[in-house]
Design an enzyme around this catalytic site. Structure first.
Site: not given
Length: 296
Positions: A162, A134
């Site tokens: 992400k 992320y």
């Protein structure tokens, strides 16, 4: 792990007394499955992970895995301050039957590049589960650079990112440097169509929790090259999607879920439900969106 598609960062549902509301949680999941989502991410920011106890996280993961029974993958978010705690959750996720991990840089400590890469490698080397990094320097203050990803290539189970840097061109930079080595999923609702058009593989979505049909429709239309049709829905959606890029995204999105009949506004302290002018403003955005909702 197929990282292509729409992956809701699912909210955790509570009763008014603060206890887990698993019935409402599964009602929401059922509706999202009907609309064609491709997996669920548990324990993220929207999932209010920071105010869940260890036992509640375990219960939430176990029951979700059992309920879905392999229909779509369950991905557990790891956002920890200590490496040993991240290793604990990686092992626990595997034990509970989760099929992937979303991994943030260390929390509450501004680690440098060497420390972040070492942390990521330690978790990756401890588990067989596929991992999505992320990358959200706006909210979590640590940028995972292209050069840092180059060091992570050796960890075969670090498979995706992400992408929440707010820089759409980062999709192209990742593709130029690594080809298809890392799958790229947009993590910012208001940039989703732009990143999908530029070649992102998927969308880790927030407003999907209230509007799964429209979210999946945009993803499918872009993948079919039907940009005009996707753009029409996306333009309607943008005022709602902007609820995802506010510090109170949890309260805003939960209020939207409540208006759509697939959630409640109950949050856990220190968060509080919305009141006054702020509530009126957010409800106006939601009700106007519902009134003009496109027929798909």
């Amino acid at each position: 792990m197929n990282w292509k598609g729409v992956f809701p960062a699912i909210t955790t549902k509570f009763h008014s007394d603060g206890s887990l509301d698993m019935d409402l949680f599964f009602k929401n999941i059922d509706f999202q499955l009907e609309c064609g989502v491709h997996g669920f991410i548990l324990g993220g920011t929207l999932g209010e992970s920071s105010v869940l106890s260890q036992e509640e996280k375990i219960t939430l993961t176990r029951e979700t895995v059992n309920y879905l029974d392999g229909k779509v993958p369950v991905i557990l978010n790891i956002a920890e301050g200590a490496t040993k705690d991240a290793l604990f959750w990686a092992a626990k996720a595997e034990e509970l039957g989760a099929e992937g991990l979303m991994l943030l840089p260390p929390m509450r400590y501004a680690a440098d590049a060497r420390e972040v890469v070492t942390y990521f490698k330690a978790v990756a080397n401890s588990t067989k589960l596929p991992i999505m990094i992320y990358n959200n320097p706006t909210d979590y203050k640590t940028l995972v650079t292209i050069d840092m990803f180059a060091e992570l290539v050796e960890c075969e189970n670090i498979e995706s990112v992400k992408e929440s840097t707010r820089d759409i061109s980062n999709v192209t930079r990742m593709r130029n440097r690594f080809g298809d080595r890392f799958k790229i999923l947009c993590g910012v609702d208001t940039l989703a169509m732009e990143e999908l058009v530029m070649g992102a593989d998927g969308w880790v979505a927030g407003l999907v929790c209230a509007f799964p049909k429209e979210t999946v429709a945009i993803f499918n239309l872009v993948n079919e090259g039907k940009y005009d049709e996707a753009r029409e829905i996306y333009r309607w959606f943008i005022p709602l999607l902007e609820l995802d890029i506010h510090p109170k995204l949890v309260q805003y999105i939960k209020l939207a879920e409540q208006h759509c009949g697939i959630g409640s506004e109950y949050v856990r302290a220190p968060r509080l439900t919305l009141i006054g002018e702020e509530r009126e403003r957010v409800e106006k955005i939601i009700t106007e969106g519902l009134a003009k909702r496109p027929k798909l």
